[in-house]
Design an enzyme around this catalytic site. Structure first.
Site, short mmCIF file in Angstrom:
data_model
loop_
_atom_site.label_atom_id
_atom_site.label_comp_id
_atom_site.label_asym_id
_atom_site.label_seq_id
_atom_site.Cartn_x
_atom_site.Cartn_y
_atom_site.Cartn_z
N SER A 256 0.79 -1.23 0.00
CA SER A 256 0.00 0.00 0.00
C SER A 256 0.82 1.28 0.00
O SER A 256 0.27 2.37 -0.19
CB SER A 256 -0.95 0.00 1.20
OG SER A 256 -2.01 -0.90 0.99
N GLY B 284 3.27 10.29 6.04
CA GLY B 284 3.92 9.08 5.57
C GLY B 284 2.90 8.04 5.15
O GLY B 284 1.77 8.37 4.78
N HIS B 285 3.28 6.78 5.24
CA HIS B 285 2.38 5.68 4.88
C HIS B 285 3.05 4.38 5.25
O HIS B 285 4.28 4.31 5.38
CB HIS B 285 2.08 5.70 3.38
CG HIS B 285 0.72 5.18 3.00
ND1 HIS B 285 0.42 3.83 3.00
CD2 HIS B 285 -0.40 5.83 2.61
CE1 HIS B 285 -0.84 3.69 2.62
NE2 HIS B 285 -1.37 4.88 2.37
N ASP B 286 2.26 3.33 5.45
CA ASP B 286 2.76 1.98 5.66
C ASP B 286 2.33 1.11 4.48
O ASP B 286 1.33 1.40 3.82
CB ASP B 286 2.19 1.37 6.95
CG ASP B 286 2.61 2.13 8.19
OD1 ASP B 286 3.72 2.70 8.19
OD2 ASP B 286 1.83 2.17 9.16
N GLY B 287 3.08 0.04 4.24
CA GLY B 287 2.72 -0.86 3.16
C GLY B 287 3.14 -2.29 3.46
O GLY B 287 4.25 -2.52 3.93
#
Length: 449
Positions: A74, A300-303
Site C-alpha cells: 500500500s 507518511g504511509h505503511d505498506g
C-alpha cells in the site's frame, strides 16, 4: 540465514558513530525477528545515512543492496495520489469533480469526488480479494464496488480505507493521460524522483528485487512467498522500491526537493476534515497518512505486500525523513522496535504506529455482537460464554476484543496477549444503536444482530 551488512553514507558526512550504531541495530533486530533483509534511510537534514543488511531472497541467497527494490504494497498509494494531484495541478482535472463524470463504471457512486477517493472518505468498500480481482476487468470491478447499495456512508462524511478507491484513481489517470498507470507513474513521477521503475507482475525489472518471506512455524525456516496482486490492483499496490527511493518521496513531501510542486506536497499532508482513520493513523491527507507526535504532525504511509513490510515517516517542520523496508511479515515488529531505537539514538520519537488512547478499564458491550459488512467482507462479533467479545473476518479464527466506554476497541493477539489499537464502534445518532464498526481503518455496516 546468510547475512551481509553494509553501511552507505548517501550524502554529506554522517557521524561514524551514528552509522555504526544504526547498522548494528538493524542487523541485530533483523536477526531477532527472523527477517532475511532490511533497509533503513535516516535523514536528519544535516546527516544522511543508508544501511542495509541480509539477503534479498532466502532461497537464492542474493544479497540485499541499497538498490534492491522491495514490494511496497500500500505504500504505492501515495505515488498514485501524487500522480493524480500532478494532473490536477496541470488543470487536467479538478479534485472536486465527480468521479462518475470521468469513469462511467462508477456512475452509481453518486457524488463521490476525486478528493474523496484519495483521502479514503468516498464510502466505497475495500474491494474483493486479489484472487477474485484477477478474474475480472477493472471496469467490472469498479461497477461492482460502486453499487449504490454497498456505500458504507455518505461520501465525505467518514473514513474507510479502500483499495477500490485507488483502483479508481489509477483508472482516472489512464483516462486522462491515455497511458497505462505504469507508464504514467514512471514518466510523470518516478523519473523526477530518480526512481528506477520496478512493478509486480512485470517481467525483467531493470534492478534487483527482493522476495517476500514468511516463517514456517513447523520447520522454523523462513521461505519466500508468492505475490498475488491482481493486475487491476496495480495503482493500489504494485510498486517495488528501496528505502532510498522512499527517502526521495519523503524529501518531496517535506518540500526538500523539486520532484513535487509545493502545492501538491501540501495537499498530500493537509488533514481532510472527515478523515478519521482510527487505528491506522491520526488523520489523512490526499494520499498520505498523518501522525501526531509530541505536538508535530508527521506524514507518511505503511505498506505490506505478501511477506514484506515498508514504512515512510516525514516531519515537514524539521525535514526529518525515515524510510524502512523489510522482506518479511515480521518486519512490522522490527520497524516498531527500530523506531524506539531511533528515539534513543537521535532524540526524536518517530511515530511507528498510532499510540493507544489509554481509556478506562475494558467494559462489557454485549450490544456490539452481530455481523457487519464492507462490500463482500463479513466481520462477525460474537460473545464468549463469559460475555467477552471476539472478532472473526470472513470466517477466520476469532480474535479477542477489548471494548472501552468511548466505544474504542483493542485487538488482542491470541498467541502473545499483546494489545494493539483496533478501531471503534459507532452509534446511529438518531437511535443510539451501534450501527457501524471501524477495524484497522475499514468501516463496516451492521447487517444483522
Amino acid at each position: 540465514m546468510l547475512y551481509s551488512t553494509t553501511t552507505v553514507p548517501v550524502r554529506g558526512h554522517a557521524r561514524p558513530l551514528l552509522q555504526r550504531e544504526l547498522h548494528h541495530r538493524l542487523d541485530v533486530l533483523a536477526r531477532a525477528h527472523r527477517v532475511p533483509g532490511a533497509q533503513l534511510v535516516l535523514d536528519t537534514g544535516s546527516e544522511l545515512v543508508s544501511v542495509h543488511v541480509g539477503t534479498a531472497d532466502a532461497a537464492t541467497g542474493a544479497p540485499f543492496t541499497a538498490d534492491t527494490a522491495v514490494p511496497l504494497g500500500s505504500l504505492t498509494k501515495p505515488y498514485t495520489a501524487a500522480l493524480v494531484l500532478l494532473l490536477a495541478e496541470d488543470g487536467d482535472l479538478d479534485l472536486d469533480d465527480r468521479v462518475a463524470d470521468h469513469l462511467s463504471e462508477l456512475r452509481e457512486s453518486g457524488e463521490v469526488t476525486i478528493r474523496q477517493l484519495l483521502s479514503h472518505t468516498s464510502g466505497l468498500p475495500t474491494g474483493v480479494d486479489s484472487d477474485a480481482a484477477a478474474r475480472t476487468t477493472a471496469a467490472r470491478y469498479l461497477s461492482a464496488v460502486g453499487a449504490a447499495g454497498d456505500a458504507l456512508f455518505p461520501p465525505g462524511s467518514d473514513f474507510s480505507y479502500s483499495n477500490a478507491g485507488y483502483v479508481a484513481a489509477g483508472r482516472l489517470v489512464e483516462t486522462v493521460t491515455g497511458m497505462s498507470w505504469h507508464e504514467a507513474v514512471d514518466a510523470l513521477l518516478l523519473e523526477s524522483l530518480g526512481t528506477v521503475p520496478a512493478f509486480l507482475g512485470k517481467a525483467a525489472p531493470a534492478r534487483p528485487v527482493a522476495a517476500g518471506h514468511a516463517l514456517n512455524t513447523a520447520t522454523g525456516r523462513v521461505r519466500p512467498v508468492r505475490q498475488n496482486l491482481a493486475p487491476l490492483e496495480a495503482p493500489a499496490g504494485a510498486l517495488q522500491a528501496s528505502a532510498v527511493d522512499l527517502h526521495a518521496l519523503g524529501l518531496a513531501l517535506a518540500d526538500r526537493s523539486e520532484a513535487l510542486p509545493p502545492a501538491v506536497a501540501a495537499a498530500m499532508r493537509r488533514p481532510e476534515a472527515a478523515a478519521h482513520p482510527g487505528a491506522l493513523a491520526d488523520g489523512w491527507g490526499l494520499g498520505a497518512a498523518l501522525y501526531r507526535q509530541d505536538g508535530r504532525l508527521w506524514c507518511g504511509h505503511d505498506g505490506n505486500a505478501q511477506g514484506t513490510s515498508c514504512h515512510l515517516r516525514v516531519d515537514p517542520d524539521s525535514g526529518l525523513v525515515v524510510a524502512f523496508t523489510g522482506n518479511a511479515g515480521a518486519a512490522t515488529a522490527l520497524w516498531r522496535d527500530l523506531a524506539e531505537d531511533l528515539e534513543r539514538t537521535i532524540g526524536v520519537r518517530v511515530p511507528a504506529m498510532v499510540a493507544p488512547t489509554g481509556p478506562d478499564h475494558p467494559v462489557a458491550l454485549p450490544e456490539c455482537a452481530g455481523t457487519y459488512a464492507n462490500g463482500g467482507l463479513r466481520y462477525h462479533v460474537a460473545l464468549e460464554p463469559e460475555g467477552s467479545p471476539t472478532l472473526s473476518v470472513d470466517g477466520d479464527l476469532p480474535i479477542p476484543l477489548l471494548c472501552y466506554p468511548d466505544l474504542s476497541v483493542e485487538l488482542v493477539d491470541p498467541g502473545t496477549g499483546r494489545r494493539e489499537p483496533g478501531g471503534r464502534f459507532h452509534r446511529d445518532p438518531a437511535t443510539g444503536a451501534i450501527d457501524r464498526m471501524q477495524i484497522s481503518g475499514r468501516t463496516a455496516r451492521r447487517v444483522a444482530a
